[in-house]
Scaffold this motif. Structure first.
Motif, PDB file in Angstrom:
ATOM      1  N   TYR A 175       2.651   6.154   2.146  1.00 31.96           N
ATOM      2  CA  TYR A 175       3.438   4.930   2.327  1.00 31.96           C
ATOM      3  C   TYR A 175       2.990   3.867   1.323  1.00 31.96           C
ATOM      4  O   TYR A 175       3.815   3.161   0.741  1.00 31.96           O
ATOM      5  CB  TYR A 175       3.279   4.419   3.753  1.00 31.96           C
ATOM      6  CG  TYR A 175       4.093   3.174   4.023  1.00 31.96           C
ATOM      7  CD1 TYR A 175       5.374   3.270   4.538  1.00 31.96           C
ATOM      8  CD2 TYR A 175       3.583   1.901   3.756  1.00 31.96           C
ATOM      9  CE1 TYR A 175       6.134   2.140   4.775  1.00 31.96           C
ATOM     10  CE2 TYR A 175       4.335   0.769   3.978  1.00 31.96           C
ATOM     11  CZ  TYR A 175       5.611   0.892   4.494  1.00 31.96           C
ATOM     12  OH  TYR A 175       6.367  -0.234   4.705  1.00 31.96           O
ATOM     13  N   TRP A 176       1.673   3.727   1.129  1.00 34.61           N
ATOM     14  CA  TRP A 176       1.158   2.746   0.176  1.00 34.61           C
ATOM     15  C   TRP A 176       1.704   3.016  -1.224  1.00 34.61           C
ATOM     16  O   TRP A 176       2.144   2.094  -1.910  1.00 34.61           O
ATOM     17  CB  TRP A 176      -0.360   2.767   0.185  1.00 34.61           C
ATOM     18  CG  TRP A 176      -0.978   2.055  -0.991  1.00 34.61           C
ATOM     19  CD1 TRP A 176      -1.656   2.631  -2.032  1.00 34.61           C
ATOM     20  CD2 TRP A 176      -0.946   0.649  -1.257  1.00 34.61           C
ATOM     21  NE1 TRP A 176      -2.058   1.673  -2.930  1.00 34.61           N
ATOM     22  CE2 TRP A 176      -1.631   0.453  -2.484  1.00 34.61           C
ATOM     23  CE3 TRP A 176      -0.417  -0.445  -0.585  1.00 34.61           C
ATOM     24  CZ2 TRP A 176      -1.795  -0.806  -3.050  1.00 34.61           C
ATOM     25  CZ3 TRP A 176      -0.588  -1.706  -1.150  1.00 34.61           C
ATOM     26  CH2 TRP A 176      -1.262  -1.889  -2.364  1.00 34.61           C
TER      27      TRP A 176
ATOM     28  N   ALA B 119      -1.002  -4.084 -13.167  1.00 37.50           N
ATOM     29  CA  ALA B 119      -1.971  -4.053 -12.065  1.00 37.50           C
ATOM     30  C   ALA B 119      -1.446  -3.198 -10.915  1.00 37.50           C
ATOM     31  O   ALA B 119      -2.176  -2.366 -10.354  1.00 37.50           O
ATOM     32  CB  ALA B 119      -2.260  -5.472 -11.596  1.00 37.50           C
ATOM     33  N   LEU B 120      -0.186  -3.388 -10.567  1.00 40.84           N
ATOM     34  CA  LEU B 120       0.405  -2.601  -9.478  1.00 40.84           C
ATOM     35  C   LEU B 120       0.344  -1.113  -9.772  1.00 40.84           C
ATOM     36  O   LEU B 120       0.052  -0.300  -8.882  1.00 40.84           O
ATOM     37  CB  LEU B 120       1.864  -3.020  -9.274  1.00 40.84           C
ATOM     38  CG  LEU B 120       2.132  -4.207  -8.367  1.00 40.84           C
ATOM     39  CD1 LEU B 120       3.583  -4.650  -8.503  1.00 40.84           C
ATOM     40  CD2 LEU B 120       1.831  -3.834  -6.916  1.00 40.84           C
ATOM     41  N   ALA B 121       0.654  -0.753 -11.004  1.00 43.13           N
ATOM     42  CA  ALA B 121       0.630   0.659 -11.371  1.00 43.13           C
ATOM     43  C   ALA B 121      -0.765   1.249 -11.191  1.00 43.13           C
ATOM     44  O   ALA B 121      -0.915   2.416 -10.783  1.00 43.13           O
ATOM     45  CB  ALA B 121       1.109   0.830 -12.813  1.00 43.13           C
ATOM     46  N   SER B 122      -1.801   0.455 -11.458  1.00 40.30           N
ATOM     47  CA  SER B 122      -3.166   0.956 -11.272  1.00 40.30           C
ATOM     48  C   SER B 122      -3.563   0.985  -9.802  1.00 40.30           C
ATOM     49  O   SER B 122      -4.329   1.857  -9.370  1.00 40.30           O
ATOM     50  CB  SER B 122      -4.154   0.097 -12.068  1.00 40.30           C
ATOM     51  OG  SER B 122      -4.280  -1.204 -11.511  1.00 40.30           O
ATOM     52  N   TRP B 123      -3.044   0.042  -9.007  1.00 39.81           N
ATOM     53  CA  TRP B 123      -3.372   0.007  -7.584  1.00 39.81           C
ATOM     54  C   TRP B 123      -2.715   1.145  -6.813  1.00 39.81           C
ATOM     55  O   TRP B 123      -3.197   1.546  -5.753  1.00 39.81           O
ATOM     56  CB  TRP B 123      -2.935  -1.322  -6.971  1.00 39.81           C
ATOM     57  CG  TRP B 123      -3.619  -2.521  -7.541  1.00 39.81           C
ATOM     58  CD1 TRP B 123      -4.778  -2.545  -8.268  1.00 39.81           C
ATOM     59  CD2 TRP B 123      -3.171  -3.883  -7.437  1.00 39.81           C
ATOM     60  NE1 TRP B 123      -5.094  -3.841  -8.614  1.00 39.81           N
ATOM     61  CE2 TRP B 123      -4.121  -4.684  -8.126  1.00 39.81           C
ATOM     62  CE3 TRP B 123      -2.075  -4.498  -6.841  1.00 39.81           C
ATOM     63  CZ2 TRP B 123      -3.991  -6.067  -8.222  1.00 39.81           C
ATOM     64  CZ3 TRP B 123      -1.942  -5.874  -6.930  1.00 39.81           C
ATOM     65  CH2 TRP B 123      -2.893  -6.658  -7.616  1.00 39.81           C
TER      66      TRP B 123
ATOM     67  N   ARG C 249      -9.651   3.304  -3.204  1.00 40.30           N
ATOM     68  CA  ARG C 249     -10.130   2.409  -2.151  1.00 40.30           C
ATOM     69  C   ARG C 249      -9.063   2.194  -1.084  1.00 40.30           C
ATOM     70  O   ARG C 249      -9.382   2.093   0.117  1.00 40.30           O
ATOM     71  CB  ARG C 249     -10.572   1.072  -2.760  1.00 40.30           C
ATOM     72  CG  ARG C 249     -11.842   1.164  -3.589  1.00 40.30           C
ATOM     73  CD  ARG C 249     -12.105  -0.094  -4.381  1.00 40.30           C
ATOM     74  NE  ARG C 249     -11.116  -0.264  -5.456  1.00 40.30           N
ATOM     75  CZ  ARG C 249     -11.168  -1.216  -6.386  1.00 40.30           C
ATOM     76  NH1 ARG C 249     -12.177  -2.089  -6.370  1.00 40.30           N
ATOM     77  NH2 ARG C 249     -10.248  -1.308  -7.327  1.00 40.30           N
ATOM     78  N   MET C 250      -7.790   2.109  -1.479  1.00 33.97           N
ATOM     79  CA  MET C 250      -6.735   1.920  -0.481  1.00 33.97           C
ATOM     80  C   MET C 250      -6.604   3.167   0.395  1.00 33.97           C
ATOM     81  O   MET C 250      -6.460   3.070   1.621  1.00 33.97           O
ATOM     82  CB  MET C 250      -5.423   1.593  -1.173  1.00 33.97           C
ATOM     83  CG  MET C 250      -5.416   0.240  -1.867  1.00 33.97           C
ATOM     84  SD  MET C 250      -5.692  -1.153  -0.723  1.00 33.97           S
ATOM     85  CE  MET C 250      -4.087  -1.244   0.098  1.00 33.97           C
ATOM     86  N   ALA C 251      -6.647   4.342  -0.226  1.00 30.72           N
ATOM     87  CA  ALA C 251      -6.574   5.579   0.556  1.00 30.72           C
ATOM     88  C   ALA C 251      -7.787   5.710   1.483  1.00 30.72           C
ATOM     89  O   ALA C 251      -7.657   6.133   2.642  1.00 30.72           O
ATOM     90  CB  ALA C 251      -6.488   6.783  -0.373  1.00 30.72           C
TER      91      ALA C 251
END
Length: 296
Positions: free
Chosen positions: A131-132, A161-165, A170-172
């Motif tokens: 989903y993220w 930045a979004l493409a790298s995030w 860390r989010m996973a």
């Protein structure tokens, strides 16, 4: 979607209201982005006038409202069907700028979060790593569109930045350990009327901090006493959840900001998300060797 025919909802309304309703008046309502059709209906039910709202609704919103009904919260639905909801009319206005959300909204939200803690209502999507990634992809479309439309290099920097995030581990990792509950998913001030949180079309099964941060409007926010009196989550993951929510919520609204609020606001929001991501790594360190909690 168009408004549901009266034959679809009147029988259910009769069961909910304790008598066969007769439509006295219809008033289209505006505002929001979720429903294609929203009407206030004044119904006569056995000689009393009952104001309600009839709206088209996605399957997710219908499922979420049924889950809210289980809790008996203030946002309860009167009746629901395939593509529609009938809810009480709330005669109120959003909080004024600078005014906090009413305690009643926080208390209702706490009851919902507490009831659905570590449980998943049927039909409501789960915020997970997939989903993220899809959220980042949707947001990138809006930010890159703003870059092409305006030529402002700030949009391009945020898009990079979004493409790298999108694939940031860390989010996973945060989503692998954080407990989830039923969240409104879009609990901004415009969805607060009186003491009621309306429009559950963006409901998700996600960490509770999504709603806490959005409703408070403050990055890294700590919930007020009106909320913690009804639901005080275990503190083990508090730092991880606050940092994760700073990233998730600001990315969630970046698309809207790119379309409507300009480069300066987009840059500011991306900066908050970046700082949340920086804080997420250290917050995760104590949990990296532990097993994930029970899903969701």
């Amino acid at each position: 979607m168009t408004a549901p025919p009266d034959a679809a909802w009147l029988p259910a309304a009769a069961r909910a209201l304790g008598g066969a309703p007769v439509v006295l008046d219809r008033t289209p309502l505006s505002g929001g982005y979720v429903a294609a059709s929203v009407e206030r209906l004044d119904l006569d039910v056995a000689g009393r006038t009952v104001p309600v709202v009839l709206k088209t609704a996605s399957p997710v919103e219908v499922a979420a409202m049924r889950a809210v009904n289980v809790v008996g919260a203030d946002a309860a639905v009167l009746a629901a069907g395939d593509g529609w909801l009938l809810v009480p009319f709330v005669d109120g206005a959003p909080p004024a700028d600078g005014e906090p959300a009413p305690d009643g909204v926080w208390a209702s939200l706490a009851r919902i979060h507490a009831h659905w803690w570590r449980k998943r209502p049927r039909g409501v999507p789960v915020v997970d790593a997939a989903y993220w990634r899809s959220l980042c992809d949707r947001t990138l479309v809006a930010v890159r569109g703003a870059a092409a439309r305006t030529g402002d290099p700030a949009f391009g920097e945020v898009a990079d930045a979004l493409a790298s995030w999108r694939d940031d581990p860390r989010m996973a990792a945060a989503l692998a350990v954080l407990p989830r509950t039923l969240v409104h998913g879009d609990a901004h001030r415009g969805n607060v009327l009186g003491a009621t949180l309306i429009d559950w079309g963006n409901a998700r099964v996600a960490p509770a901090a999504v709603d806490v941060l959005t409703l408070s409007g403050v990055p890294g926010a700590v919930a007020p006493a009106a909320y913690t009196a009804g639901f005080d989550a275990p503190p083990e993951f508090a730092d991880v959840e606050r940092a994760w929510a700073d990233v998730h919520v600001h990315v969630h609204y970046l698309g809207f900001a790119a379309d409507h609020l300009g480069a300066a606001r987009v840059t500011e929001m991306a900066g908050i998300a970046a700082r949340g991501l920086d804080a997420l790594g250290p917050a995760l360190t104590p949990h990296r060797t532990r097993s994930a909690p029970d899903r969701p």
